[in-house]
Design a protein around this motif. Structure first.
Motif, PDB file in Angstrom:
ATOM      1  N   MET A 199     -22.407 -37.204 -26.530  1.00 47.93           N
ATOM      2  CA  MET A 199     -23.606 -36.421 -26.763  1.00 47.93           C
ATOM      3  C   MET A 199     -24.041 -36.569 -28.208  1.00 47.93           C
ATOM      4  N   ASP A 200     -25.321 -36.721 -28.418  1.00 50.15           N
ATOM      5  CA  ASP A 200     -25.837 -36.908 -29.765  1.00 50.15           C
ATOM      6  C   ASP A 200     -26.120 -35.568 -30.393  1.00 50.15           C
ATOM      7  N   ALA A 201     -25.319 -35.216 -31.406  1.00 45.05           N
ATOM      8  CA  ALA A 201     -25.449 -33.902 -32.040  1.00 45.05           C
ATOM      9  C   ALA A 201     -26.772 -33.763 -32.742  1.00 45.05           C
ATOM     10  N   GLY A 202     -27.399 -34.878 -33.128  1.00 45.17           N
ATOM     11  CA  GLY A 202     -28.629 -34.793 -33.883  1.00 45.17           C
ATOM     12  C   GLY A 202     -29.799 -34.304 -33.049  1.00 45.17           C
ATOM     13  N   ASN A 203     -29.714 -34.357 -31.722  1.00 45.56           N
ATOM     14  CA  ASN A 203     -30.800 -33.926 -30.859  1.00 45.56           C
ATOM     15  C   ASN A 203     -30.674 -32.466 -30.431  1.00 45.56           C
ATOM     16  N   HIS A 204     -29.757 -31.735 -31.000  1.00 45.20           N
ATOM     17  CA  HIS A 204     -29.543 -30.349 -30.608  1.00 45.20           C
ATOM     18  C   HIS A 204     -29.406 -29.477 -31.861  1.00 45.20           C
ATOM     19  N   SER A 205     -29.777 -28.208 -31.704  1.00 38.36           N
ATOM     20  CA  SER A 205     -29.603 -27.270 -32.806  1.00 38.36           C
ATOM     21  C   SER A 205     -28.131 -26.919 -32.959  1.00 38.36           C
ATOM     22  N   VAL A 206     -27.731 -26.636 -34.173  1.00 30.81           N
ATOM     23  CA  VAL A 206     -26.341 -26.297 -34.441  1.00 30.81           C
ATOM     24  C   VAL A 206     -26.052 -24.894 -33.922  1.00 30.81           C
ATOM     25  N   VAL A 207     -24.953 -24.758 -33.188  1.00 31.25           N
ATOM     26  CA  VAL A 207     -24.568 -23.463 -32.618  1.00 31.25           C
ATOM     27  C   VAL A 207     -23.859 -22.626 -33.678  1.00 31.25           C
ATOM     28  N   SER A 208     -24.326 -21.396 -33.850  1.00 33.40           N
ATOM     29  CA  SER A 208     -23.710 -20.496 -34.821  1.00 33.40           C
ATOM     30  C   SER A 208     -23.099 -19.264 -34.163  1.00 33.40           C
ATOM     31  N   GLU A 209     -23.330 -19.089 -32.858  1.00 35.98           N
ATOM     32  CA  GLU A 209     -22.767 -17.953 -32.147  1.00 35.98           C
ATOM     33  C   GLU A 209     -22.565 -18.314 -30.678  1.00 35.98           C
ATOM     34  N   PHE A 210     -21.690 -17.554 -30.027  1.00 41.92           N
ATOM     35  CA  PHE A 210     -21.364 -17.812 -28.634  1.00 41.92           C
ATOM     36  C   PHE A 210     -21.609 -16.554 -27.802  1.00 41.92           C
ATOM     37  N   PHE A 211     -21.999 -16.765 -26.541  1.00 42.13           N
ATOM     38  CA  PHE A 211     -22.205 -15.673 -25.609  1.00 42.13           C
ATOM     39  C   PHE A 211     -20.999 -15.580 -24.680  1.00 42.13           C
ATOM     40  N   LEU A 212     -20.370 -14.414 -24.659  1.00 45.55           N
ATOM     41  CA  LEU A 212     -19.214 -14.180 -23.799  1.00 45.55           C
ATOM     42  C   LEU A 212     -19.695 -13.603 -22.470  1.00 45.55           C
ATOM     43  N   MET A 213     -19.274 -14.212 -21.369  1.00 43.66           N
ATOM     44  CA  MET A 213     -19.728 -13.784 -20.049  1.00 43.66           C
ATOM     45  C   MET A 213     -19.065 -12.480 -19.600  1.00 43.66           C
ATOM     46  N   GLY A 214     -17.905 -12.147 -20.167  1.00 41.02           N
ATOM     47  CA  GLY A 214     -17.228 -10.906 -19.822  1.00 41.02           C
ATOM     48  C   GLY A 214     -16.468 -10.989 -18.503  1.00 41.02           C
ATOM     49  N   LEU A 215     -16.083  -9.812 -17.990  1.00 39.91           N
ATOM     50  CA  LEU A 215     -15.262  -9.742 -16.783  1.00 39.91           C
ATOM     51  C   LEU A 215     -16.064  -9.443 -15.523  1.00 39.91           C
ATOM     52  N   ALA A 216     -17.179  -8.755 -15.660  1.00 43.75           N
ATOM     53  CA  ALA A 216     -17.962  -8.379 -14.480  1.00 43.75           C
ATOM     54  C   ALA A 216     -19.414  -8.157 -14.874  1.00 43.75           C
ATOM     55  N   SER A 217     -20.297  -8.302 -13.900  1.00 41.14           N
ATOM     56  CA  SER A 217     -21.730  -8.079 -14.133  1.00 41.14           C
ATOM     57  C   SER A 217     -22.223  -6.802 -13.472  1.00 41.14           C
ATOM     58  N   SER A 218     -21.452  -6.276 -12.521  1.00 38.91           N
ATOM     59  CA  SER A 218     -21.838  -5.046 -11.833  1.00 38.91           C
ATOM     60  C   SER A 218     -21.689  -3.841 -12.752  1.00 38.91           C
ATOM     61  N   TRP A 219     -22.716  -2.977 -12.787  1.00 40.27           N
ATOM     62  CA  TRP A 219     -22.694  -1.800 -13.651  1.00 40.27           C
ATOM     63  C   TRP A 219     -21.566  -0.840 -13.262  1.00 40.27           C
ATOM     64  N   GLU A 220     -21.356  -0.644 -11.958  1.00 40.83           N
ATOM     65  CA  GLU A 220     -20.306   0.264 -11.495  1.00 40.83           C
ATOM     66  C   GLU A 220     -18.928  -0.239 -11.914  1.00 40.83           C
ATOM     67  N   ILE A 221     -18.693  -1.550 -11.771  1.00 41.49           N
ATOM     68  CA  ILE A 221     -17.398  -2.109 -12.149  1.00 41.49           C
ATOM     69  C   ILE A 221     -17.200  -2.026 -13.656  1.00 41.49           C
ATOM     70  N   GLN A 222     -18.258  -2.220 -14.420  1.00 38.41           N
ATOM     71  CA  GLN A 222     -18.150  -2.142 -15.874  1.00 38.41           C
ATOM     72  C   GLN A 222     -17.775  -0.732 -16.320  1.00 38.41           C
ATOM     73  N   ILE A 223     -18.330   0.287 -15.671  1.00 39.35           N
ATOM     74  CA  ILE A 223     -17.967   1.669 -16.002  1.00 39.35           C
ATOM     75  C   ILE A 223     -16.496   1.922 -15.692  1.00 39.35           C
ATOM     76  N   LEU A 224     -16.036   1.429 -14.536  1.00 36.39           N
ATOM     77  CA  LEU A 224     -14.626   1.585 -14.164  1.00 36.39           C
ATOM     78  C   LEU A 224     -13.719   0.880 -15.165  1.00 36.39           C
ATOM     79  N   LEU A 225     -14.088  -0.353 -15.537  1.00 42.86           N
ATOM     80  CA  LEU A 225     -13.300  -1.096 -16.519  1.00 42.86           C
ATOM     81  C   LEU A 225     -13.294  -0.388 -17.872  1.00 42.86           C
TER      82      LEU A 225
END
Length: 276
Positions: free
Chosen positions: A1-27
């Protein structure tokens, strides 16, 4: 992959353990209870051992050291994980990600400080200068080396294999060393005292339970044959949250001398509060 064609990453997004609101409250409720109980229990053990001269011996020094380490293990990833449960965008900076990985590996292996430190330094030496210029989503609740490396802009197959082999070797090696040590202790106790074998077996079985909870998930992650099934982020819960919670119960709260020392500590605190 050519690094010059992409912006430099300075942060990452963590997907976490669950997307459901009810499960997140329980967790949130479960993890908060475990984290608070773990911190209070381990800090109480450290304070008790420091304040009581009856416990100033190598054995209790090691227990205090273990409890201090557990507070570190719990505090590296758990507070952010709890905080991120209610965030739509779970973000961590590149520097924060590298720092978190370093301390997780160093503190996580702190029962053997030299091994833990060498392990962390070696792995960081491989990844600290990797270029990141494209994907920045990590399917986890914390930064770990395997997922971090896969996001780099270059072919990291050889590096992934090297780091997985290194981590797997250290995890399995340390696990088997501990098991062999426990077997040696049991054999020694049996030779010198038949009556003490049952007591030693009871104590060591509790210790082995903690070891299995900590190293078992680590070993499974590195030998898991199905890379497309994300079980590592769920197994990480064992050594990030559950093991630090169990250690105070198994290692010390079952110890009569520790319980007596805690009573003396509470008596001192009550007397201090009642005094004018």
């Amino acid at each position: 992959m050519d690094a010059g064609n992409h912006s430099v990453v300075s942060e990452f997004f963590l997907m976490g353990l669950a997307s459901s609101w009810e499960i997140q409250i329980l967790l949130f409720l479960i993890f908060t209870i475990f984290y608070v109980a773990s911190m209070l229990g381990n800090l109480l053990i450290v304070l008790t051992i420091i304040s009581d001269h009856h416990l100033h011996s190598p054995l209790y020094f090691l227990l205090a050291n273990l409890s201090f380490i557990d507070t570190g293990v719990s505090s590296i990833a758990t507070p952010k994980m709890i905080y991120d449960l209610f965030r739509k965008y779970k973000v961590i900076s590149l520097k924060g990600c590298i720092t978190q990985m370093f301390f997780i590996h160093t503190v996580g292996g702190a029962e053997m400080w030299t091994i833990g430190l060498i392990h962390s330094v070696v792995q960081l030496a491989f990844v600290v200068n990797l270029p990141f210029c494209g994907a920045n989503k990590m399917d986890s609740f914390y930064c770990d080396f395997p997922r971090f490396i896969k996001l780099a802009c270059i072919d990291t197959y050889s590096l992934q294999f090297l780091i997985m082999a290194n981590s797997g070797f250290i995890s399995m090696g340390t696990f088997f060393i501990l098991i062999v040590s426990y077997i040696f202790i049991l054999v020694t106790v049996r030779k010198h005292s038949s009556g003490g074998l049952a007591k030693a077996l009871s104590t060591l079985s509790a210790h082995i339970t903690v070891v299995v909870f900590f190293f078992g998930p680590c070993i499974i992650v590195y030998v898991w044959p199905f890379p497309n099934l994300s079980i590592d982020k769920f197994l990480a819960i064992f050594y990030v949250i559950i093991t630090p919670f169990l250690n105070p119960i198994i290692y010390t709260f079952r110890n009569k001398e520790m319980k007596m020392a805690m009573r003396r500590l509470f008596d001192k605190v009550l007397c201090f509060r009642k005094s004018p």
